[in-house]
Design a protein around this motif. Structure first.
Motif, mmCIF file in Angstrom:
data_model
loop_
_atom_site.group_PDB
_atom_site.id
_atom_site.type_symbol
_atom_site.label_atom_id
_atom_site.label_comp_id
_atom_site.label_asym_id
_atom_site.label_seq_id
_atom_site.Cartn_x
_atom_site.Cartn_y
_atom_site.Cartn_z
ATOM 1 N N ARG A 1 0.878 -1.227 -0.002
ATOM 2 C CA ARG A 1 0.101 0.171 -0.041
ATOM 3 C C ARG A 1 0.770 1.186 0.054
ATOM 4 O O ARG A 1 1.769 1.359 0.870
ATOM 5 C CB ARG A 1 -0.950 -0.013 1.094
ATOM 6 C CG ARG A 1 -2.203 -1.132 1.261
ATOM 7 C CD ARG A 1 -3.021 -0.798 2.321
ATOM 8 N NE ARG A 1 -4.083 -1.420 2.378
ATOM 9 C CZ ARG A 1 -4.047 -2.569 3.327
ATOM 10 N NH1 ARG A 1 -3.058 -2.977 3.965
ATOM 11 N NH2 ARG A 1 -5.112 -3.365 2.914
ATOM 12 N N ASN B 1 -5.473 4.520 6.874
ATOM 13 C CA ASN B 1 -5.201 2.991 6.598
ATOM 14 C C ASN B 1 -3.756 2.948 7.033
ATOM 15 O O ASN B 1 -3.202 3.840 7.446
ATOM 16 C CB ASN B 1 -5.134 2.830 4.885
ATOM 17 C CG ASN B 1 -5.519 1.639 4.468
ATOM 18 O OD1 ASN B 1 -5.147 0.464 5.159
ATOM 19 N ND2 ASN B 1 -6.469 1.537 3.357
ATOM 20 N N SER C 1 0.410 6.086 10.330
ATOM 21 C CA SER C 1 -0.323 5.654 9.193
ATOM 22 C C SER C 1 0.716 4.483 8.735
ATOM 23 O O SER C 1 0.386 3.941 7.307
ATOM 24 C CB SER C 1 -0.490 6.421 8.148
ATOM 25 O OG SER C 1 -1.465 7.444 8.708
#
Lengths: 194, 269
Positions: free
Chosen positions: B99, B203, B232
């Motif tokens: 990610r 996230n 994060s």
């Protein structure tokens, strides 16, 4: 040219230059010893590469300690700062330097006008602006701002400049306080706050 | 030209009327941007500008668009991308799923640059690129992946300096002065509005890129953003900042280790 008054109360000497200005600095910088009462900031047109060759080249030529400029670098008297490539250099109220990647001004980033105008806002009467050799019109608006804010303006004599356009343009539009040859620029700087 | 007091009034009114807090922005740059807008839109006095900002939501949008700096390019600082390519992506590539968060992505040039790197490293299929900005107008541009054709020469040079081996032009289709980047690059991108001043973590990421955004913030706001990035980031995740930005003065630095001279830090715990 005005009478040769000695500049006092200077906190910052800001120097702008483009093509042909590095040669001038290479002649002036070795002649300067420590200048503990004010800071020097160089804003030179340079390639947008990320290396620090220019800083290193300048550091070799001077006894004044050279500080690399990063975001929010404190501006301290006695040091010399070089505007990094591909950023505009600005001045904050708490004697801190800040950076900005907004649009180029006069096809330049760093732009001399941008830094001169910002320095004029913060340092007003305590500012000396010096414009050196160059082939475009950057610096003229900045010198006007310095003058308006009560600072002192100096322009390299175009006859002594490799590229006379930039100093000539400034002389035409701003009526600077001093127009000086290279050797007189050196003398002028050593007399600041003396 | 507006003066310092007027700038503070504007900041307060914008917060009051629209909920956007520019109070933590570096004043030198903010003032320049507001002055520029003042001149661009031909205001004759400050109160005229102020009332337009207060009462016209459309104009407020324009103001946000104009006072935030949206200058960006593909593969800006090519050597940074070279380090990503050679040192960071091989490590991230060992994960089953990666990610990314581009915080303050502007019109998306850096997101597409990253997608190209990932594609070439054969990692794009298992990656997700979140890209956020405060400004919805630039996000629209980013979603489309359409950039001025005239920039492609420079981007192509940057790409090659970053270690790219392909013909850069095969990544886009040129048409009417624009270059449209392929959907094979953008299908893994998620664009969304996010304000680093007021919004939280959404996230967990393996690499957060926030390059030349923090320069517009004062120290306190920088600290807030850095803490948000710290929160994060996954364990052993990476944080990448602009070439003149640093975490050196932040308390979070104890948990990070810098990669050589690059402005890339790895979270150590």
């Amino acid at each position: 040219m005005e009478k040769n008054r000695i500049i006092s109360g200077c906190k910052l000497l800001i120097i702008g230059g483009s093509a042909g200005s590095l040669e001038v600095l290479m002649k002036i910088l070795p002649g300067l010893n420590t200048l503990p009462s004010f800071a020097i900031v160089l804003v030179l047109h340079r390639k947008s590469t990320e290396d620090t060759t220019l800083e290193e080249l300048i550091a070799i030529k001077t006894n004044i300690p050279v500080r690399e400029v990063e975001d929010k670098t404190p501006l301290l008297p006695g040091y010399l700062y070089v505007a990094p490539s591909d950023y505009h250099l600005l001045f904050e109220k708490n004697d801190v330097l800040s950076l900005d990647i907004s649009e180029k001004v006069n096809y330049s980033r760093p732009s001399i006008d941008v830094s001169f105008e910002s320095a004029a806002e913060i340092y007003g009467k305590s500012l000396v602006g010096l414009l050196l050799s160059g082939a475009n019109a950057d610096g003229t608006e900045g010198l006007l701002a310095i003058k308006k804010a009560g600072g002192t303006t100096v322009v390299q004599n175009p006859e002594s400049a490799q590229m006379p356009t930039m100093p000539q343009n400034a002389i035409t539009y701003t009526a600077p306080d001093y127009i000086l040859d290279i050797e007189h620029i050196l003398k002028f700087i050593t007399l600041i706050n003396s | 030209m507006i003066d310092d007091r007027e700038l503070e009034v504007l900041i307060n009114e914008v917060y009051e009327y629209h909920g956007f807090d520019f109070g933590g922005y570096s004043r030198a740059s903010l003032k320049r941007r507001v002055d520029r807008l003042y001149q661009l839109d031909g205001f004759s006095n400050f109160s005229e500008m102020l009332s337009k900002v207060r009462s016209e939501p459309g104009y407020f949008k324009r103001m946000v668009e104009e006072i935030t700096v949206n200058v960006t390019e593909m593969f800006r600082d090519p050597l940074f991308y070279k380090v990503l390519r050679e040192e960071v992506l091989p490590i991230l590539g060992t994960k089953p799923f990666i990610r990314f968060w581009h915080a303050g992505c502007s019109s998306g040039e850096e997101v597409y640059s990253m997608a190209i790197l990932l594609k070439e490293a054969n990692l794009l299929h298992k990656s997700l690129l979140y890209a956020t900005d405060i400004n919805p107008i630039v996000l629209d541009t980013a979603k489309k992946g359409i950039f001025p054709l005239q920039m492609m020469k420079q981007y192509s040079e940057n790409y090659m300096t970053s270690g790219g081996k392909k013909d850069f032009s095969h990544y886009y289709t040129a048409n009417y002065g624009f270059a449209k980047f392929g959907e094979d690059l953008s299908e893994k991108m998620v664009f969304s509005e996010h304000n680093l001043v007021s919004d939280g973590s959404f996230n967990e990421f393996d690499l957060i890129l926030c390059r030349n955004v923090l320069i517009y913030f004062d120290k306190d706001l920088q600290e807030r953003a850095l803490c948000l990035f710290d929160e994060s980031l996954a364990k052993l995740g990476y944080l990448a900042l602009g070439t003149k930005e640093t975490i050196k003065f932040s308390p979070i630095q104890n948990r990070f280790r810098q990669l050589n001279r690059e402005k890339i830090w790895r979270k150590t715990e």
